[in-house]
Write an enzyme that holds these catalytic residues in place. Structure first.
Site, short mmCIF file in Angstrom:
data_model
loop_
_atom_site.label_atom_id
_atom_site.label_comp_id
_atom_site.label_asym_id
_atom_site.label_seq_id
_atom_site.Cartn_x
_atom_site.Cartn_y
_atom_site.Cartn_z
N TYR A 1 0.83 -1.20 0.00
CA TYR A 1 0.00 0.00 0.00
C TYR A 1 0.86 1.24 0.00
O TYR A 1 2.08 1.18 0.21
CB TYR A 1 -0.97 -0.01 1.19
CG TYR A 1 -0.35 0.31 2.53
CD1 TYR A 1 0.48 -0.59 3.18
CD2 TYR A 1 -0.61 1.54 3.17
CE1 TYR A 1 1.03 -0.29 4.42
CE2 TYR A 1 -0.07 1.84 4.41
CZ TYR A 1 0.76 0.93 5.03
OH TYR A 1 1.31 1.23 6.26
N ARG B 1 8.36 4.15 -4.43
CA ARG B 1 8.40 3.13 -3.37
C ARG B 1 7.41 2.01 -3.67
O ARG B 1 7.68 0.84 -3.41
CB ARG B 1 8.13 3.75 -2.01
CG ARG B 1 8.28 2.73 -0.88
CD ARG B 1 8.18 3.34 0.51
NE ARG B 1 6.89 3.97 0.72
CZ ARG B 1 6.61 4.76 1.75
NH1 ARG B 1 7.53 5.03 2.68
NH2 ARG B 1 5.42 5.31 1.88
N ARG C 1 -7.57 -20.89 -1.95
CA ARG C 1 -6.51 -20.48 -1.02
C ARG C 1 -5.34 -21.46 -1.16
O ARG C 1 -5.53 -22.67 -1.09
CB ARG C 1 -7.04 -20.50 0.42
CG ARG C 1 -6.01 -20.06 1.45
CD ARG C 1 -6.63 -20.02 2.83
NE ARG C 1 -5.67 -19.60 3.84
CZ ARG C 1 -4.83 -20.44 4.45
NH1 ARG C 1 -4.84 -21.73 4.17
NH2 ARG C 1 -3.99 -19.98 5.34
N LYS D 1 6.44 -2.03 2.00
CA LYS D 1 5.26 -1.46 2.66
C LYS D 1 4.07 -2.39 2.47
O LYS D 1 3.23 -2.18 1.59
CB LYS D 1 4.99 -0.05 2.09
CG LYS D 1 4.08 0.78 2.97
CD LYS D 1 4.13 2.23 2.54
CE LYS D 1 3.07 3.09 3.20
NZ LYS D 1 3.20 3.22 4.63
N GLU E 1 11.81 2.42 14.61
CA GLU E 1 10.93 3.49 14.11
C GLU E 1 9.66 3.51 14.94
O GLU E 1 9.49 2.69 15.85
CB GLU E 1 10.63 3.29 12.62
CG GLU E 1 9.96 1.96 12.33
CD GLU E 1 9.86 1.63 10.84
OE1 GLU E 1 9.80 2.56 10.01
OE2 GLU E 1 9.82 0.43 10.52
N1 PMP Z 1 7.58 3.75 9.20
C1 PMP Z 1 6.44 3.04 9.22
C2 PMP Z 1 6.44 1.72 9.93
C3 PMP Z 1 5.28 3.54 8.61
O1 PMP Z 1 4.14 2.82 8.64
C4 PMP Z 1 5.32 4.81 7.98
C5 PMP Z 1 4.09 5.40 7.34
N2 PMP Z 1 3.49 4.59 6.42
C6 PMP Z 1 6.53 5.51 7.98
C7 PMP Z 1 7.65 4.96 8.59
C8 PMP Z 1 6.65 6.85 7.31
O2 PMP Z 1 6.69 6.72 5.92
P1 PMP Z 1 6.16 7.89 4.96
O3 PMP Z 1 6.93 9.12 5.35
O4 PMP Z 1 6.48 7.42 3.61
O5 PMP Z 1 4.70 8.03 5.24
#
Ligand code: PMP
Length: 287
Positions: free
Chosen positions: A33, A52, A101, A151, A183
Site C-alpha cells: 500500500y 516506493r 486459497r 510497505k 521506528e
Molecule cells: N515507518 C512506518 C512503519 C510507517 O508505517 C510509515 C508510514 N506509512 C513511515 C515509517 C513513514 O513513511 P512515509 O513518510 O512514507 O509516510
C-alpha cells in the site's frame, strides 16, 4: 456525500465497491500500500510514493496493474470527485484472487492483482494541535517481520503497538530491537542533540519513509547536520528534542519518551522549523 472509490478500473460509490473473499490481500495480507497526503487539493510527493510502490511490488514479485502515470491520474480524479482539499489517498495492490486459497503465489499473468484506492478527507490536516503540544511515546519490543522496507498491509503488530500506547495513556509507541530504536508504529523516529539530527540509517529494519527522505534533504539544504545511525532509548531521553515524520503527520515533535520529559517539555526549535520548511516546500512542489 457518498465517497467515490476506485476498484479494478472502475470509479464506484463506496457502497458498491467489492473485492472477492478469496483475495490474497484478505486471506494472507499479501499486498502492498501507499498513503499520499493532499494539501490544497494537490498531491504531496507523489513521485516518491510511486517509486516506493514499484519497489515494494518488485520485491514481492508482483506486477503493477497500471503505469505510474495512470495511477497519478486516478489519484487526481479521486481528489476531484471527492472534493478533497486536505486529506489522504490510500492505495492498495494485492496479489488478487486465484480462486482457491494456496500458499504458493499464483502466476501474475493469470491472476490479475487487485487495486483499490480511496480518499479520507481530513480538514485541518496541516494544522495538527500536536504540532504545538508534542507527542508522548513509549518504547515497545519490535517483533515485526524482517522486511520492514516493503510497505505491506501486514499491520497487525503496528496496530497492537498503537493500542499498547493508548492503554498506557500516551500517543504512540517507538519500536526497539536489539536495544536500538527502529521506528514508530507508523512513522520514522529522530532525535536532536547539539543541533545534530540523528535518525536510523536505511536498511530492511525500517520503512524508507518518503517524508524522511524529503525532511533530511531539506535539513541538509538548510545547513543542518544529519547523522544516519541507530540510537537507544536512553540517548533519546537525554536528547534536546525528538520528532517523527510520516506522510500524514508530516513532522511532529515528541516531548516525552517512557515517562521522561525531553528538554523543557515543549516542542523543540529544530522539529518546529523542519515542519514549517517541509509544509512550505511540499505545498510548492505538490502536483
Ligand atoms: N515507518 C512506518 C512503519 C510507517 O508505517 C510509515 C508510514 N506509512 C513511515 C515509517 C513513514 O513513511 P512515509 O513518510 O512514507 O509516510
Amino acid at each position: 456525500m457518498t465517497r467515490t472509490v476506485f476498484v479494478n478500473g472502475s470509479y464506484l460509490p463506496e457502497t458498491e465497491a467489492t473485492v472477492s473473499i478469496f483475495d490474497r490481500g484478505f486471506l494472507m495480507a499479501d499486498g502492498v500500500y501507499e498513503v499520499t497526503s493532499v494539501l490544497g487539493g494537490k498531491l504531496i510527493d507523489f513521485d516518491g510514493h510511486a517509486a516506493r510502490l514499484e519497489r515494494s511490488l518488485s520485491e514481492l514479485d508482483m506486477v503493477s496493474p497500471l503505469t505510474m502515470d495512470a495511477l497519478l491520474e486516478i489519484h487526481r480524479e479521486l481528489v476531484r470527485r471527492n472534493a478533497i482539499d486536505e486529506g489522504l489517498i490510500y492505495l492498495q495492490i494485492t496479489r488478487g484472487n486465484p480462486g482457491d486459497r494456496d500458499f504458493a503465489f499464483p502466476d501474475p499473468y493469470k491472476t490479475p492483482s487487485t487495486i483499490v484506492l480511496f480518499t479520507q478527507a481530513k480538514p485541518g490536516l496541516a494544522d495538527s494541535p500536536a504540532a504545538k503540544t508534542g507527542l508522548r511515546v513509549i518504547s515497545i519490543d519490535d517483533i515485526r517481520w524482517g522486511r520492514r522496507d516493503i510497505k505491506t498491509v501486514q499491520l497487525l503488530y503496528p496496530s497492537m503497538g498503537k493500542m499498547i500506547a493508548k492503554k498506557a495513556g500516551v500517543d504512540d509507541a517507538w519500536f526497539v530491537e536489539d536495544g536500538k530504536v527502529t521506528e514508530g508504529t507508523s512513522n520514522n523516529a529522530y532525535i536532536v542533540k547539539g543541533g545534530k539530527i540523528i535518525t536510523r540509517d536505511l536498511s530492511s529494519d525500517i520503512l524508507h519513509g518518503i517524508t524522511r527522505a524529503a525532511v533530511l534533504r531539506f535539513a541538509r539544504e538548510a545547513q543542518m547536520e544529519v547523522e544516519e545511525r541507530a540510537f537507544n532509548v536512553a540517548e533519546a531521553q537525554g536528547a534536546d528534542e525528538a520528532f517523527i515524520t510520516s506522510a500524514s503527520a508530516f513532522v511532529l515533535p515528541v516531548v516525552e519518551i517512557d515517562g521522561v520529559t525531553l528538554g523543557n517539555g515543549a516542542p523543540g526549535p529544530v522539529a518546529t522549523r523542519l515542519r514549517e520548511i517541509y509544509l512550505d516546500e511540499s505545498r510548492k512542489a505538490a502536483v
